[in-house]
Write a protein that holds these residues in place. Structure first.
Motif, mmCIF file in Angstrom:
data_model
loop_
_atom_site.group_PDB
_atom_site.id
_atom_site.type_symbol
_atom_site.label_atom_id
_atom_site.label_comp_id
_atom_site.label_asym_id
_atom_site.label_seq_id
_atom_site.Cartn_x
_atom_site.Cartn_y
_atom_site.Cartn_z
ATOM 1 N N GLU A 1 3.857 -10.470 5.742
ATOM 2 C CA GLU A 1 2.408 -10.645 5.903
ATOM 3 C C GLU A 1 1.717 -9.293 6.044
ATOM 4 O O GLU A 1 0.627 -9.075 5.485
ATOM 5 C CB GLU A 1 2.110 -11.517 7.127
ATOM 6 N N TYR A 2 2.349 -8.378 6.767
ATOM 7 C CA TYR A 2 1.728 -7.059 6.949
ATOM 8 C C TYR A 2 1.665 -6.296 5.629
ATOM 9 O O TYR A 2 0.660 -5.633 5.332
ATOM 10 C CB TYR A 2 2.508 -6.254 7.986
ATOM 11 N N GLN A 3 2.704 -6.394 4.805
ATOM 12 C CA GLN A 3 2.679 -5.711 3.519
ATOM 13 C C GLN A 3 1.605 -6.289 2.608
ATOM 14 O O GLN A 3 0.953 -5.551 1.856
ATOM 15 C CB GLN A 3 4.060 -5.804 2.852
ATOM 16 N N GLN A 4 1.396 -7.581 2.675
ATOM 17 C CA GLN A 4 0.329 -8.201 1.879
ATOM 18 C C GLN A 4 -1.042 -7.778 2.393
ATOM 19 O O GLN A 4 -1.975 -7.565 1.630
ATOM 20 C CB GLN A 4 0.463 -9.729 1.920
ATOM 21 N N LEU A 5 -1.142 -7.658 3.713
ATOM 22 C CA LEU A 5 -2.408 -7.226 4.330
ATOM 23 C C LEU A 5 -2.806 -5.827 3.857
ATOM 24 O O LEU A 5 -3.987 -5.545 3.612
ATOM 25 C CB LEU A 5 -2.263 -7.277 5.845
ATOM 26 N N LEU A 6 -1.819 -4.932 3.729
ATOM 27 C CA LEU A 6 -2.116 -3.548 3.332
ATOM 28 C C LEU A 6 -2.780 -3.473 1.963
ATOM 29 O O LEU A 6 -3.542 -2.540 1.690
ATOM 30 C CB LEU A 6 -0.833 -2.711 3.324
ATOM 31 N N LYS A 7 -2.505 -4.438 1.122
ATOM 32 C CA LYS A 7 -3.100 -4.439 -0.222
ATOM 33 C C LYS A 7 -4.605 -4.661 -0.172
ATOM 34 O O LYS A 7 -5.312 -4.344 -1.137
ATOM 35 C CB LYS A 7 -2.441 -5.516 -1.082
ATOM 36 N N ARG A 8 -5.097 -5.216 0.939
ATOM 37 C CA ARG A 8 -6.534 -5.475 1.068
ATOM 38 C C ARG A 8 -7.261 -4.369 1.836
ATOM 39 O O ARG A 8 -8.479 -4.447 2.024
ATOM 40 C CB ARG A 8 -6.752 -6.815 1.794
ATOM 41 N N VAL A 9 -6.505 -3.379 2.313
ATOM 42 C CA VAL A 9 -7.126 -2.284 3.075
ATOM 43 C C VAL A 9 -7.682 -1.252 2.109
ATOM 44 O O VAL A 9 -6.945 -0.700 1.284
ATOM 45 C CB VAL A 9 -6.095 -1.621 4.011
ATOM 46 N N PRO A 10 -8.989 -0.971 2.169
ATOM 47 C CA PRO A 10 -9.567 0.025 1.262
ATOM 48 C C PRO A 10 -9.097 1.437 1.628
ATOM 49 O O PRO A 10 -8.993 1.798 2.797
ATOM 50 C CB PRO A 10 -11.073 -0.128 1.487
#
Length: 413
Positions: free
Chosen positions: A238-247
């Motif tokens: 989940e954290y790795q997927q979250l990083l994809k949304r961090v500008p």
């Protein structure tokens, strides 16, 4: 038979006291170092007050911006913006604790300079880390929102600032030219619990660095607490997927990397890690190699001493062979003698390790250090003694079994 072997072994050890001392010292010193090192590793990696839920925790300690052209790499702790706007919204963790890196400042009780560590935390910090409150309680959600100047302090700081046996609850403590009300006193966390040990804990709303800004790097760390250990891989994904949304500055072709790691991996990744590899396997490989080399040196030393002992006892061996003693009997006797020597060295090492650990615990070199020798450490030490005895005894015993009777008897003349 073993009783006779034991008597002979003691007589042989008394015959050349200097060589016996060198052998015993090499074994005991090596085992002392290994047992103390094992105790350090255990206290560093095992669940320990107040971090008792470590088997259900993941730690986010760094973010890294790396040029796609590999021209540069920037690395640092997390900014409040990243934690509050992204990580705090994760669904899998049961609790998300946030706290700043420890920073050091000075307090001046009774005009005496006192160096103190402080960190800013959120409310979940007190639920993830199981502190024992000796007085009071942690700050409330209302106090956090209102940015009230309240603090929780450690027992050691309370004793040093207000005096031994004096209740700190409700009193004021001053540092950085500001006064704060003490609302809680906790049992001091050992300095080896890096992510939780501090003297002063404040609401993060008092930290000026949390206001504004969209930088990804700052001074905060995050501990994710899962409902069960089985959820750890899910939280990592989940954290790795979250990083994809961090500008982040894509115009500079920068790549964003960060990981939710176990406690050990949080240390090894940035020392030994490469790419997605955490460096944990390399850490254990290096540790195993160091232990092997450390064991090998005294083993080779003891082997050389044993060969010298055999040459000195060649006439004795020749006489016993002449009277019908088999090579198997002589080899068995020598191995038993060597095992007795190494076990004596192991017992000496155990007592030396206990004394060393007691000195380290009481020295104050590491605050609130609590090293212990447990049953597993003792068992491994005894196993190491057996390895010592066998490795250093097999070759000399083989040399002894090959001695010619006539040649051995001539050595007596």
């Amino acid at each position: 038979m073993f009783k006779n072997y034991f008597k002979i072994a003691i007589a042989v050890l008394k015959r050349r006291k200097f060589f016996t001392f060198i052998s015993l010292f090499g074994i005991s010193f090596t085992l002392t170092i290994l047992m103390v090192l094992t105790s350090f590793i255990e206290v560093m990696l095992s669940p320990n007050y107040p971090d008792v839920n470590r088997d259900r925790e993941l730690f986010i300690t760094r973010v890294e911006l790396r040029s796609s052209k590999e021209d540069y790499t920037m690395m640092g702790a997390l900014n409040f913006y990243l934690v509050n706007n992204f990580i705090a919204k994760m669904k899998t963790p049961e609790k998300i604790a946030m706290h700043s890196n420890r920073s050091t400042t000075n307090a001046y009780p009774n005009n005496k300079k006192l160096s103190v560590d402080l960190m800013y935390t959120n409310l979940a910090f007190w639920e993830v880390y199981q502190f024992k409150f000796l007085m009071g309680k942690p700050f409330s959600e209302q106090q956090l929102k209102n940015a009230e100047q309240v603090v929780v302090i450690s027992e050691d700081l309370g004793n040093n600032y207000f005096g031994e046996g004096v209740s700190a609850l409700g009193k004021e403590i001053e540092f950085n030219n500001l006064r704060y009300k003490v609302i809680g006193v906790v049992k001091t966390a050992p300095a080896t619990v890096f992510y939780a040990a501090s003297d002063i804990y404040l609401p993060y709303t008092l930290d000026v660095s949390t206001s504004g800004g969209t930088s990804l790097m700052g001074s905060y760390l995050v501990t994710l607490l899962a409902k069960s250990a089985d959820d750890l891989p899910v939280m990592q994904e989940e954290y790795q997927q979250l990083l994809k949304r961090v500008p982040h500055p894509e115009e500079n072709e920068e790549l964003l990397f960060s990981y939710a790691d176990t406690y050990l991996e949080s240390f090894t990744r940035y020392v030994l890690g490469k790419g997605v590899a955490s460096g944990r396997d390399q850490f254990f490989l290096i540790l195993s190699a160091v232990i092997f080399v450390f064991l090998l040196l005294p083993t080779v030393n003891l082997m050389n001493i044993n060969v010298s002992r055999i040459m000195e006892r060649s006439s004795e061996i020749g006489v016993r062979k002449a009277f019908g003693a088999s090579s198997r009997t002589l080899v068995g006797q020598f191995l038993v003698e060597n095992l007795i020597l190494t076990l004596l060295g192991g017992l000496m090492g155990l007592f030396m390790a206990m004394a060393t650990i007691s000195i380290l615990n009481s020295s104050g070199l590491i605050a609130n250090l609590d090293l212990k020798i447990n049953f597993i450490v003792v068992c491994y030490s005894l196993l190491a003694c057996l390895v010592f005895g066998l490795m250093s005894g097999v070759y000399p015993a083989w040399r002894m079994s090959k001695l010619n009777v006539v040649t051995a008897l001539k050595a007596n003349n």
